[in-house]
Enzyme design. Sequence first.
Site, short mmCIF file in Angstrom:
data_model
loop_
_atom_site.label_atom_id
_atom_site.label_comp_id
_atom_site.label_asym_id
_atom_site.label_seq_id
_atom_site.Cartn_x
_atom_site.Cartn_y
_atom_site.Cartn_z
N ILE A 38 40.40 32.65 35.33
CA ILE A 38 39.21 32.21 36.17
C ILE A 38 37.97 32.43 35.56
CG2 ILE A 38 39.08 34.09 37.69
CD1 ILE A 38 37.84 32.10 39.84
N ASP A 75 40.43 27.88 37.83
CA ASP A 75 40.65 28.55 39.15
C ASP A 75 42.21 28.27 39.39
OD1 ASP A 75 40.80 29.71 41.39
OD2 ASP A 75 38.57 29.03 41.82
N VAL A 76 43.06 29.17 39.81
CA VAL A 76 44.44 28.78 40.20
C VAL A 76 44.24 28.30 41.65
CG1 VAL A 76 45.55 30.53 38.93
CG2 VAL A 76 44.93 31.09 41.40
N TYR A 172 47.44 40.25 51.58
CA TYR A 172 48.13 40.49 50.47
C TYR A 172 49.55 40.63 50.68
CZ TYR A 172 48.94 42.93 46.02
OH TYR A 172 49.27 43.32 44.61
N LYS A 176 52.30 38.13 49.28
CA LYS A 176 53.34 38.52 48.31
C LYS A 176 54.79 38.19 48.97
CE LYS A 176 50.63 39.89 45.21
NZ LYS A 176 50.68 39.23 43.77
N THR A 207 45.73 48.85 36.20
CA THR A 207 45.00 47.56 35.91
C THR A 207 43.59 47.56 36.47
OG1 THR A 207 45.64 46.29 37.70
CG2 THR A 207 47.15 46.33 36.00
#
Length: 274
Positions: A38, A75-76, A172, A176, A207
Amino acid sequence: MARLDGKVALITGAARGMGRAHALRLAADGADVLALDICADIPSVGYPLGTPAELAETVAGVERADRRALGLTADVRDVEAMKAAVAQGVAEFGRLDIVVANAGIALPAWDIGDPQAFTDQIAVNLTGVWNTVHAAAPAMIEAGNGGAIVLISSVMGLSGRTGGGNGTADGYTAAKHGQVGLMRAWARWLAPHAIRVNTIHPSGVATPMVLNDTMAALFADKPPPESGADVGNLLNVTILQPEDIAGAVAWLVSDEAKYVTGVSLPVDAGFAVP
């Protein structure tokens, strides 16, 4: 001859973190890379997202491995933008064999019942994965070369351990878990085209999504973990490295895993063990 020679891989969230690690590992194994990100922030997310400079560094890293790379900004959450990006990549490189749906967010807010946090988690981490695969799969089917798709889920796609009524954790965890449902449906959809679909479920990975000021502030009043057991890992490691996950991706997309499809693969130091 490297095991992915002649293959082209699309990787989302490729500017840094796991996305960059996937790109560099697949390039080392011989693949050319369409690196998509993005390259902009999302207002509800409490840490900076990838930048154009970081995406350029991923591209440069692939090129240093003597493979072709193309940086794509999209942008996904926008399926039409994803279709345009895939079309650009296929026009440039002539084919598409591998998709790694890696783009994801976490920790936009921790307020109980925060609807924006929940909505954005679903939009990026679930709808964004749907958009990615539906943008890419038609080109893979039309080419008739088979291929492999890997969705980067989480141990929270196998557990509800972080749930607690707030928009971030609930969103989240739901997203997932949802990726597993998509993977199973797509494994059946794409098997007649020799396209395999699997999910990978990491525990905590070093990350920018995890190592940022928002996360540090959240856990500021807690002592630092001293072993894997302190964070839920059975093995004595507190956090995994992006390269650990990239190694599993590289195996899943290779011919060594040519009969592996519809599988949820934990790479989690034992976190998900019941």
